[in-house]
Design a protein around this motif. Structure first.
Motif, PDB file in Angstrom:
ATOM      1  N   HIS A 127     -24.011  26.636  -6.462  1.00 22.97           N
ATOM      2  CA  HIS A 127     -23.558  26.307  -7.808  1.00 22.97           C
ATOM      3  C   HIS A 127     -22.087  26.674  -7.989  1.00 22.97           C
ATOM      4  O   HIS A 127     -21.480  26.339  -8.999  1.00 22.97           O
ATOM      5  N   GLU A 128     -21.511  27.343  -6.997  1.00 23.83           N
ATOM      6  CA  GLU A 128     -20.106  27.735  -7.071  1.00 23.83           C
ATOM      7  C   GLU A 128     -19.499  27.663  -5.669  1.00 23.83           C
ATOM      8  O   GLU A 128     -20.077  28.164  -4.709  1.00 23.83           O
ATOM      9  N   VAL A 129     -18.338  27.022  -5.564  1.00 21.45           N
ATOM     10  CA  VAL A 129     -17.617  26.936  -4.292  1.00 21.45           C
ATOM     11  C   VAL A 129     -16.141  27.175  -4.592  1.00 21.45           C
ATOM     12  O   VAL A 129     -15.565  26.501  -5.451  1.00 21.45           O
ATOM     13  N   ASN A 130     -15.550  28.152  -3.901  1.00 22.18           N
ATOM     14  CA  ASN A 130     -14.138  28.461  -4.082  1.00 22.18           C
ATOM     15  C   ASN A 130     -13.438  28.534  -2.740  1.00 22.18           C
ATOM     16  O   ASN A 130     -14.046  28.935  -1.737  1.00 22.18           O
ATOM     17  N   PHE A 131     -12.158  28.171  -2.741  1.00 20.28           N
ATOM     18  CA  PHE A 131     -11.319  28.234  -1.554  1.00 20.28           C
ATOM     19  C   PHE A 131     -10.089  29.072  -1.872  1.00 20.28           C
ATOM     20  O   PHE A 131      -9.716  29.210  -3.039  1.00 20.28           O
ATOM     21  N   LYS A 132      -9.431  29.585  -0.845  1.00 21.44           N
ATOM     22  CA  LYS A 132      -8.169  30.298  -1.045  1.00 21.44           C
ATOM     23  C   LYS A 132      -7.146  29.318  -1.613  1.00 21.44           C
ATOM     24  O   LYS A 132      -7.094  28.165  -1.192  1.00 21.44           O
ATOM     25  N   GLN A 133      -6.333  29.773  -2.542  1.00 19.23           N
ATOM     26  CA  GLN A 133      -5.309  28.923  -3.153  1.00 19.23           C
ATOM     27  C   GLN A 133      -4.389  28.306  -2.107  1.00 19.23           C
ATOM     28  O   GLN A 133      -3.984  27.156  -2.231  1.00 19.23           O
ATOM     29  N   ASP A 134      -4.083  29.048  -1.048  1.00 21.41           N
ATOM     30  CA  ASP A 134      -3.179  28.555  -0.001  1.00 21.41           C
ATOM     31  C   ASP A 134      -3.760  27.360   0.747  1.00 21.41           C
ATOM     32  O   ASP A 134      -3.019  26.581   1.344  1.00 21.41           O
ATOM     33  N   ASP A 135      -5.092  27.222   0.759  1.00 21.98           N
ATOM     34  CA  ASP A 135      -5.750  26.131   1.484  1.00 21.98           C
ATOM     35  C   ASP A 135      -5.887  24.860   0.642  1.00 21.98           C
ATOM     36  O   ASP A 135      -6.272  23.821   1.160  1.00 21.98           O
ATOM     37  N   LEU A 136      -5.574  24.955  -0.657  1.00 20.95           N
ATOM     38  CA  LEU A 136      -5.775  23.829  -1.567  1.00 20.95           C
ATOM     39  C   LEU A 136      -4.502  23.020  -1.759  1.00 20.95           C
ATOM     40  O   LEU A 136      -3.399  23.559  -1.729  1.00 20.95           O
ATOM     41  N   SER A 137      -4.685  21.733  -1.979  1.00 21.11           N
ATOM     42  CA  SER A 137      -3.592  20.839  -2.318  1.00 21.11           C
ATOM     43  C   SER A 137      -4.091  19.902  -3.409  1.00 21.11           C
ATOM     44  O   SER A 137      -4.931  19.041  -3.160  1.00 21.11           O
ATOM     45  N   VAL A 138      -3.623  20.104  -4.625  1.00 17.91           N
ATOM     46  CA  VAL A 138      -4.019  19.301  -5.790  1.00 17.91           C
ATOM     47  C   VAL A 138      -5.544  19.237  -5.912  1.00 17.91           C
ATOM     48  O   VAL A 138      -6.137  18.171  -5.950  1.00 17.91           O
ATOM     49  N   SER A 139      -6.191  20.385  -5.940  1.00 19.62           N
ATOM     50  CA  SER A 139      -7.650  20.519  -6.086  1.00 19.62           C
ATOM     51  C   SER A 139      -8.431  19.849  -4.957  1.00 19.62           C
ATOM     52  O   SER A 139      -9.576  19.473  -5.127  1.00 19.62           O
ATOM     53  N   LYS A 140      -7.804  19.689  -3.799  1.00 22.67           N
ATOM     54  CA  LYS A 140      -8.479  19.124  -2.631  1.00 22.67           C
ATOM     55  C   LYS A 140      -8.364  20.099  -1.470  1.00 22.67           C
ATOM     56  O   LYS A 140      -7.406  20.845  -1.352  1.00 22.67           O
ATOM     57  N   ILE A 141      -9.381  20.064  -0.609  1.00 25.73           N
ATOM     58  CA  ILE A 141      -9.378  20.850   0.622  1.00 25.73           C
ATOM     59  C   ILE A 141      -9.424  19.863   1.784  1.00 25.73           C
ATOM     60  O   ILE A 141     -10.171  18.893   1.746  1.00 25.73           O
ATOM     61  N   ARG A 142      -8.595  20.104   2.776  1.00 31.49           N
ATOM     62  CA  ARG A 142      -8.565  19.228   3.954  1.00 31.49           C
ATOM     63  C   ARG A 142      -9.435  19.875   5.025  1.00 31.49           C
ATOM     64  O   ARG A 142      -9.241  21.017   5.392  1.00 31.49           O
ATOM     65  N   VAL A 143     -10.403  19.099   5.537  1.00 34.76           N
ATOM     66  CA  VAL A 143     -11.355  19.602   6.527  1.00 34.76           C
ATOM     67  C   VAL A 143     -11.726  18.472   7.481  1.00 34.76           C
ATOM     68  O   VAL A 143     -11.740  17.312   7.089  1.00 34.76           O
ATOM     69  N   GLY A 144     -11.992  18.817   8.737  1.00 32.57           N
ATOM     70  CA  GLY A 144     -12.353  17.815   9.728  1.00 32.57           C
ATOM     71  C   GLY A 144     -12.943  18.468  10.962  1.00 32.57           C
ATOM     72  O   GLY A 144     -13.197  19.680  10.973  1.00 32.57           O
ATOM     73  N   PRO A 145     -13.148  17.695  12.031  1.00 33.69           N
ATOM     74  CA  PRO A 145     -13.794  18.232  13.233  1.00 33.69           C
ATOM     75  C   PRO A 145     -12.978  19.339  13.913  1.00 33.69           C
ATOM     76  O   PRO A 145     -13.543  20.271  14.459  1.00 33.69           O
ATOM     77  N   ASN A 146     -11.657  19.238  13.870  1.00 31.17           N
ATOM     78  CA  ASN A 146     -10.786  20.261  14.461  1.00 31.17           C
ATOM     79  C   ASN A 146     -10.014  21.023  13.402  1.00 31.17           C
ATOM     80  O   ASN A 146      -9.029  21.689  13.702  1.00 31.17           O
ATOM     81  N   LEU A 147     -10.455  20.918  12.158  1.00 26.41           N
ATOM     82  CA  LEU A 147      -9.785  21.565  11.037  1.00 26.41           C
ATOM     83  C   LEU A 147     -10.844  22.216  10.147  1.00 26.41           C
ATOM     84  O   LEU A 147     -11.208  21.697   9.097  1.00 26.41           O
TER      85      LEU A 147
END
Length: 135
Positions: free
Chosen positions: A92-112
Motif C-alpha cells: 500500500h506504500e512504495v517509496n524511493f530515494k529522492q536521488d533515484d527519482l526523475s519527475v515522479s518516475k523511477i528508471r528500472v530495467g534488466p541491468n538497472l
C-alpha cells in the motif's frame, strides 16, 4: 518437427510476460507500533497492556525485463508479500530515494535494478517472500 518450432515461438511471449518483474532481494523491516492500549478485565480486575502487531515493510531490490521510466504512484500496489503462515497481502506504500527519482518516475530495467521501501500490512507473522507485478 515444424509444429514444435511453431509452438515454442507462440509460447515464448507468454513465458516472458509472466516474469516481467523479478525481486532480486529484500530486507524485512518491522515497524513496531508506538501506541499501546490498556485493556481492563473486570472479572479478574487486572489490566493488560496491548498493542497492534508490527507493520511489515521491506527494502526491495527489483529488476524488470524492459528498461524504462515508471510512475511511482502506479507502483504502489504492484508488490505482494507472502507471510510465513501462507497469507498474502498487496503493498500500500512504495517509496524511493529522492536521488533515484526523475519527475515522479523511477528508471528500472534488466541491468538497472531499483530499490524501493515497500510497506504491506500489520501482521503477527513475518514476511517470507515478496514478488512484483510490473510490466
Amino acid at each position: 518437427m515444424k509444429w514444435t518450432g511453431i509452438v515454442l515461438l507462440v509460447l515464448s511471449p507468454i513465458a516472458q510476460a509472466a516474469s516481467q518483474c523479478q525481486v532480486e532481494s529484500f530486507q524485512p523491516i518491522d515497524i513496531e507500533p508506538t501506541v499501546k492500549a490498556v485493556q481492563f478485565d473486570r472479572e479478574s480486575e487486572q489490566a493488560m497492556i496491548v498493542s497492534k502487531p508490527p507493520m511489515r515493510c521491506a527494502n526491495v531490490t527489483f529488476t524488470t525485463a524492459v528498461t524504462r521510466g515508471r510512475q511511482v504512484d502506479w507502483l504502489r500496489e504492484r508488490f505482494e508479500a507472502t507471510y510465513f503462515d501462507g497469507s498474502t497481502r498487496r503493498s500500500h506504500e512504495v517509496n524511493f530515494k529522492q536521488d533515484d527519482l526523475s519527475v515522479s518516475k523511477i528508471r528500472v530495467g534488466p541491468n538497472l535494478p531499483a530499490t524501493a521501501y515497500v510497506c504491506f500490512t500489520t501482521s503477527e507473522t513475518p514476511i517470507s517472500s515478496i514478488s512484483c507485478d510490473i510490466d
